[in-house]
Motif scaffolding. Structure first.
Motif, PDB file in Angstrom:
ATOM      1  N   MET A  67       0.991  -1.325  -0.106  1.00  0.00           N
ATOM      2  CA  MET A  67      -0.177   0.272  -0.181  1.00  0.00           C
ATOM      3  C   MET A  67       1.015   0.726  -0.081  1.00  0.00           C
ATOM      4  O   MET A  67       1.819   1.602   0.630  1.00  0.00           O
ATOM      5  N   THR A  68       0.681   3.068  -1.020  1.00  0.00           N
ATOM      6  CA  THR A  68       1.740   3.482  -1.282  1.00  0.00           C
ATOM      7  C   THR A  68       0.234   4.459  -0.004  1.00  0.00           C
ATOM      8  O   THR A  68      -0.767   4.539  -0.850  1.00  0.00           O
ATOM      9  N   VAL A  69       1.492   5.527   0.560  1.00  0.00           N
ATOM     10  CA  VAL A  69       0.880   6.747   0.587  1.00  0.00           C
ATOM     11  C   VAL A  69       1.141   7.550   0.130  1.00  0.00           C
ATOM     12  O   VAL A  69       2.557   7.935   0.214  1.00  0.00           O
TER      13      VAL A  69
ATOM     14  N   PHE B 149       5.397  13.149  -0.445  1.00  0.00           N
ATOM     15  CA  PHE B 149       5.995  12.632   0.253  1.00  0.00           C
ATOM     16  C   PHE B 149       5.453  11.346   0.027  1.00  0.00           C
ATOM     17  O   PHE B 149       4.137  11.227  -0.019  1.00  0.00           O
ATOM     18  N   GLU B 150       6.146  10.630  -0.279  1.00  0.00           N
ATOM     19  CA  GLU B 150       5.788   8.822  -0.244  1.00  0.00           C
ATOM     20  C   GLU B 150       6.023   7.774   0.566  1.00  0.00           C
ATOM     21  O   GLU B 150       7.306   7.573   0.517  1.00  0.00           O
ATOM     22  N   ILE B 151       5.239   6.777   1.015  1.00  0.00           N
ATOM     23  CA  ILE B 151       6.074   5.733   1.919  1.00  0.00           C
ATOM     24  C   ILE B 151       5.486   5.110   1.241  1.00  0.00           C
ATOM     25  O   ILE B 151       4.450   4.453   0.800  1.00  0.00           O
ATOM     26  N   ASP B 152       5.855   3.746   0.821  1.00  0.00           N
ATOM     27  CA  ASP B 152       5.279   2.629   0.413  1.00  0.00           C
ATOM     28  C   ASP B 152       6.265   0.949   0.632  1.00  0.00           C
ATOM     29  O   ASP B 152       7.098   1.546   1.449  1.00  0.00           O
ATOM     30  N   GLU B 153       5.827   0.536  -0.223  1.00  0.00           N
ATOM     31  CA  GLU B 153       6.800  -1.452   0.470  1.00  0.00           C
ATOM     32  C   GLU B 153       8.250  -1.326   0.007  1.00  0.00           C
ATOM     33  O   GLU B 153       9.034  -1.704   0.740  1.00  0.00           O
ATOM     34  N   LEU B 154       8.973  -0.245  -0.750  1.00  0.00           N
ATOM     35  CA  LEU B 154      10.388  -0.026  -1.091  1.00  0.00           C
ATOM     36  C   LEU B 154      10.672   0.397   0.340  1.00  0.00           C
ATOM     37  O   LEU B 154      11.781   1.003   0.749  1.00  0.00           O
TER      38      LEU B 154
ATOM     39  N   TRP C  42      13.762   1.147   3.239  1.00  0.00           N
ATOM     40  CA  TRP C  42      13.577   1.009   4.540  1.00  0.00           C
ATOM     41  C   TRP C  42      14.726   0.023   5.414  1.00  0.00           C
ATOM     42  O   TRP C  42      14.844  -0.300   5.716  1.00  0.00           O
ATOM     43  N   ASN C  43      15.534  -1.665   3.975  1.00  0.00           N
ATOM     44  CA  ASN C  43      16.764  -1.873   5.104  1.00  0.00           C
ATOM     45  C   ASN C  43      17.553  -0.746   5.297  1.00  0.00           C
ATOM     46  O   ASN C  43      18.510  -1.083   5.768  1.00  0.00           O
ATOM     47  N   GLU C  44      17.805   0.607   4.797  1.00  0.00           N
ATOM     48  CA  GLU C  44      18.937   1.483   5.109  1.00  0.00           C
ATOM     49  C   GLU C  44      18.697   2.283   6.465  1.00  0.00           C
ATOM     50  O   GLU C  44      19.122   3.139   7.559  1.00  0.00           O
ATOM     51  N   ILE C  45      17.496   1.795   7.011  1.00  0.00           N
ATOM     52  CA  ILE C  45      16.372   2.917   7.863  1.00  0.00           C
ATOM     53  C   ILE C  45      16.430   2.603   9.556  1.00  0.00           C
ATOM     54  O   ILE C  45      16.296   0.967   9.539  1.00  0.00           O
TER      55      ILE C  45
ATOM     56  N   ASP D 270       3.685   7.491  13.049  1.00  0.00           N
ATOM     57  CA  ASP D 270       3.378   6.306  13.460  1.00  0.00           C
ATOM     58  C   ASP D 270       3.853   5.878  12.710  1.00  0.00           C
ATOM     59  O   ASP D 270       4.251   4.457  12.530  1.00  0.00           O
ATOM     60  N   ILE D 271       3.339   6.047  11.045  1.00  0.00           N
ATOM     61  CA  ILE D 271       3.239   5.604   9.977  1.00  0.00           C
ATOM     62  C   ILE D 271       4.341   5.040   9.388  1.00  0.00           C
ATOM     63  O   ILE D 271       4.618   3.645   9.073  1.00  0.00           O
ATOM     64  N   LEU D 272       5.383   6.053   9.635  1.00  0.00           N
ATOM     65  CA  LEU D 272       7.186   5.128   9.425  1.00  0.00           C
ATOM     66  C   LEU D 272       7.278   4.526  10.716  1.00  0.00           C
ATOM     67  O   LEU D 272       8.104   3.918   9.652  1.00  0.00           O
ATOM     68  N   ASN D 273       6.629   4.046  11.538  1.00  0.00           N
ATOM     69  CA  ASN D 273       7.610   3.489  12.642  1.00  0.00           C
ATOM     70  C   ASN D 273       6.868   2.363  11.998  1.00  0.00           C
ATOM     71  O   ASN D 273       7.426   1.368  12.623  1.00  0.00           O
ATOM     72  N   GLN D 274       5.589   2.022  11.665  1.00  0.00           N
ATOM     73  CA  GLN D 274       4.758   1.026  12.008  1.00  0.00           C
ATOM     74  C   GLN D 274       5.806  -0.031  10.427  1.00  0.00           C
ATOM     75  O   GLN D 274       5.285  -0.953  10.718  1.00  0.00           O
ATOM     76  N   LYS D 275       5.535   0.799   9.283  1.00  0.00           N
ATOM     77  CA  LYS D 275       6.262   0.524   8.057  1.00  0.00           C
ATOM     78  C   LYS D 275       8.154   0.229   8.259  1.00  0.00           C
ATOM     79  O   LYS D 275       7.953  -0.859   8.018  1.00  0.00           O
TER      80      LYS D 275
END
Length: 157
Positions: free
Chosen positions: A1-3, A76-81, A95-98, A143-148
């Motif tokens: 899901m993309t935000v 700003f966009e948040i997705d699975e990548l 996400w692997n770098e965060i 919250d969205i960033l931490n959940q992802k």
């Protein structure tokens, strides 16, 4: 899901108007006719000219952001990548770098502002997000960033 998060146009327009007001005031000071040119007057005009230069640069940045918002470019966009930050320039963090995301409140001359800090394992890739320019509640975004980020860590563990 993309935000996808849009720019907060009202904040951008307010900054554009403040920059234009500053430019008008600076122009009046620079072009005010003084028959007597003293050293003090010259120093003031040089300082005002430097301020005008900074205001023009700042105005260009906010006009560029406003044009992006009119063209429906997401800020700003948040997705699975990972995270795509288009506020100033297009940046991507996987996400692997965060390592973590957290809120930081900064005291500025215009008041207290909240920023979201994206910490990465490589400090040169870390990112600071100005939440004032985003059309989303800063706590909801965090919250969205931490959940992802947690979902990604549990998936790859």
């Amino acid at each position: 899901m993309t935000v996808k998060i849009k720019f907060k146009k009202s904040e951008i327009l307010a900054n554009i108007l403040l920059n234009l007001a500053g430019l008008c005031i600076g122009g009046i000071i620079i072009f005010h006719n003084n028959t007597l040119i003293s050293g003090k007057n010259l120093i003031i005009k040089i300082i005002v000219f430097a301020g005008i230069t900074a205001l023009i640069f700042n105005l260009w940045i906010y006009v560029h952001r406003y044009v992006k918002s009119l063209n429906n470019v997401s800020a700003f966009e948040i997705d699975e990548l990972g995270i795509y930050n288009n506020i100033s320039k297009h940046t991507f963090i996987n996400w692997n770098e965060i390592s973590c995301c957290r809120m930081k409140t900064v005291q500025m001359s215009s008041g207290r502002h909240s920023k979201i800090l994206i910490h990465t394992y490589n400090p040169s890739l870390s990112m600071t997000i100005n939440t004032d320019l985003l059309d989303i509640d800063k706590n909801k975004l965090l919250d969205i960033l931490n959940q992802k980020n947690d979902l990604n860590k549990s998936f790859y563990s």
